[in-house]
Design an enzyme around this catalytic site. Structure first.
Site, short mmCIF file in Angstrom:
data_model
loop_
_atom_site.label_atom_id
_atom_site.label_comp_id
_atom_site.label_asym_id
_atom_site.label_seq_id
_atom_site.Cartn_x
_atom_site.Cartn_y
_atom_site.Cartn_z
N GLY A 230 9.63 -10.72 -3.10
CA GLY A 230 9.47 -10.26 -1.72
C GLY A 230 8.09 -10.47 -1.13
CB CYS B 211 -21.80 10.47 -2.72
SG CYS B 211 -21.10 9.79 -1.20
CB VAL C 30 -1.01 -0.01 1.18
CG1 VAL C 30 -1.99 -1.16 1.01
CG2 VAL C 30 -0.32 -0.12 2.54
CG HIS D 77 -3.57 -6.38 -0.84
ND1 HIS D 77 -2.60 -7.16 -0.26
CD2 HIS D 77 -4.43 -7.26 -1.42
CE1 HIS D 77 -2.85 -8.45 -0.47
NE2 HIS D 77 -3.96 -8.54 -1.18
P1 OAD Z 1 5.11 -10.68 4.32
O1 OAD Z 1 5.62 -9.87 5.46
O2 OAD Z 1 4.16 -11.78 4.61
O3 OAD Z 1 6.33 -11.33 3.53
C1 OAD Z 1 7.44 -10.60 3.14
C2 OAD Z 1 8.40 -11.52 2.40
O4 OAD Z 1 9.48 -10.72 1.95
C3 OAD Z 1 8.99 -12.65 3.25
O5 OAD Z 1 8.92 -13.87 2.52
C4 OAD Z 1 10.44 -12.23 3.46
O6 OAD Z 1 11.33 -13.33 3.49
C5 OAD Z 1 10.70 -11.40 2.22
N1 OAD Z 1 11.73 -10.36 2.40
C6 OAD Z 1 12.02 -9.64 3.51
N2 OAD Z 1 13.00 -8.77 3.26
C7 OAD Z 1 13.36 -8.93 1.96
C8 OAD Z 1 14.33 -8.34 1.12
N3 OAD Z 1 15.15 -7.38 1.55
N4 OAD Z 1 14.42 -8.75 -0.17
C9 OAD Z 1 13.58 -9.73 -0.64
N5 OAD Z 1 12.66 -10.34 0.12
C10 OAD Z 1 12.54 -9.94 1.40
O7 OAD Z 1 4.47 -9.65 3.26
P2 OAD Z 1 3.51 -9.92 2.01
O8 OAD Z 1 3.77 -11.25 1.41
O9 OAD Z 1 3.60 -8.74 1.15
O10 OAD Z 1 -2.35 -7.58 3.09
O11 OAD Z 1 2.09 -9.94 2.72
C11 OAD Z 1 0.96 -10.12 1.92
C12 OAD Z 1 -0.20 -9.38 2.50
O12 OAD Z 1 -0.40 -9.76 3.86
C13 OAD Z 1 -0.03 -7.89 2.58
O13 OAD Z 1 -0.31 -7.22 1.37
C14 OAD Z 1 -1.01 -7.49 3.63
C15 OAD Z 1 -0.75 -8.59 4.64
O14 OAD Z 1 -1.78 -8.92 5.44
C16 OAD Z 1 -3.22 -6.59 3.36
O15 OAD Z 1 -2.94 -5.59 3.99
C17 OAD Z 1 -4.59 -6.81 2.78
#
Ligand code: OAD
Length: 241
Positions: free
Chosen positions: A175, A139, A93, A109
């Site tokens: 990521g 609105c 976001v 999202h």
């Molecule tokens: P997560 O916090 O679940 O996962 C982040 C991932 O990034 C992990 O697998 C880490 O290993 C990896 N990571 C961390 N640092 C990194 C780096 N420097 N380079 C590469 N990878 C790295 O976040 P998301 O998968 O984005 O939803 O989470 C998905 C959704 O869950 C979000 O959009 C949010 C949350 O609930 C909503 O807000 C609706």
């Protein structure tokens, strides 16, 4: 002449980690001090709108203190130079992709810099604080809320995303932990339609085994390397299915 390969890129919190935005599921994650269900559900918003609005106000204000990193810059470069179809779908976001210059981008999202009218569904840019009860310009209802897709709500632009997934030659996930659907299912969807799949992540994720290839390391190194490799490869031979 062969068409250049069509690419869909999914990004998650890991791409913004090196910019200083905490990931969701790592130590010291975004939810620090708050349970997810207290700030990211429609029930939480109904029960304590002031808390939820304040939480996202802080996240929004925090964007002024961070900047895009080398991974965002590399994707923006790819967006500028890639001659074929390209769609960057972010679960984030924050606004770091667009600040780096990416244009072919969807926020599935929602966006911190936007407000959503709970009465009419209008979405509008909203860079400042958003206290409960602000009026919608479309609105007039006093119903503006953070434009974030809460748990239990439907992500944005799924029709456009699904069309791109079924037509792409290459799906790349960067990521993201692969813990939240429907995004976690994109790799299987793209693969089912014949795409090659690549994961770039700091560590193996919940979905790693679903990818044809996984590269481990920080996004600020892996993404620029991959983009360079891709742009170089098209100079010698265009890729397509
Ligand atoms: P997560 O916090 O679940 O996962 C982040 C991932 O990034 C992990 O697998 C880490 O290993 C990896 N990571 C961390 N640092 C990194 C780096 N420097 N380079 C590469 N990878 C790295 O976040 P998301 O998968 O984005 O939803 O989470 C998905 C959704 O869950 C979000 O959009 C949010 C949350 O609930 C909503 O807000 C609706």
């Amino acid at each position: 002449m062969e068409r250049p390969c069509a690419i869909v890129i999914l990004t998650g919190a890991g791409i913004s980690a090196e910019s200083g935005i905490a990931t969701f599921r790592g130590p010291g994650g975004l939810w620090e001090g708050h349970r997810v269900e207290d700030v990211c559900t429609p029930e939480a918003l109904a029960a304590d709108p002031a808390l939820v609005h304040r939480f996202y106000d802080r996240r929004r204000a925090g964007l002024a203190e961070v900047a895009p990193n080398a991974a965002h810059a590399a994707l923006a470069r790819l967006d500028r130079h890639w001659p074929g179809e390209l769609l960057i779908v972010t679960q984030n976001v924050d606004d770091l992709h667009e600040r780096a210059g990416a244009r072919r981008l969807l926020h599935m999202h929602g966006e911190l810099m936007s407000a959503l009218c709970a009465a009419c569904g209008a979405r509008a840019p909203h860079p400042g604080p958003l206290p409960p009860g602000e009026c919608c310009a479309a609105c007039g209802a006093a119903a503006l809320r953070p434009d974030i897709v809460f748990f239990g709500e439907f992500p944005y632009r799924m029709d456009r995303i699904e069309a791109a997934l079924t037509a792409c030659d290459l799906f790349v996930s960067i990521g993201t932990s692969g813990a939240v659907y429907p995004a976690a299912g994109f790799v299987a969807q793209a693969a089912a339609y014949g795409a090659r799949t690549l994961e770039l992540n700091l560590e193996p994720s919940a979905g790693s085994r679903r990818f044809s290839e996984t590269r481990l390391g920080p996004a600020s190194r892996l993404v620029p390397e991959w983009v360079e490799e891709l742009l170089q490869s098209t100079q010698s031979s265009p890729m397509s299915r």
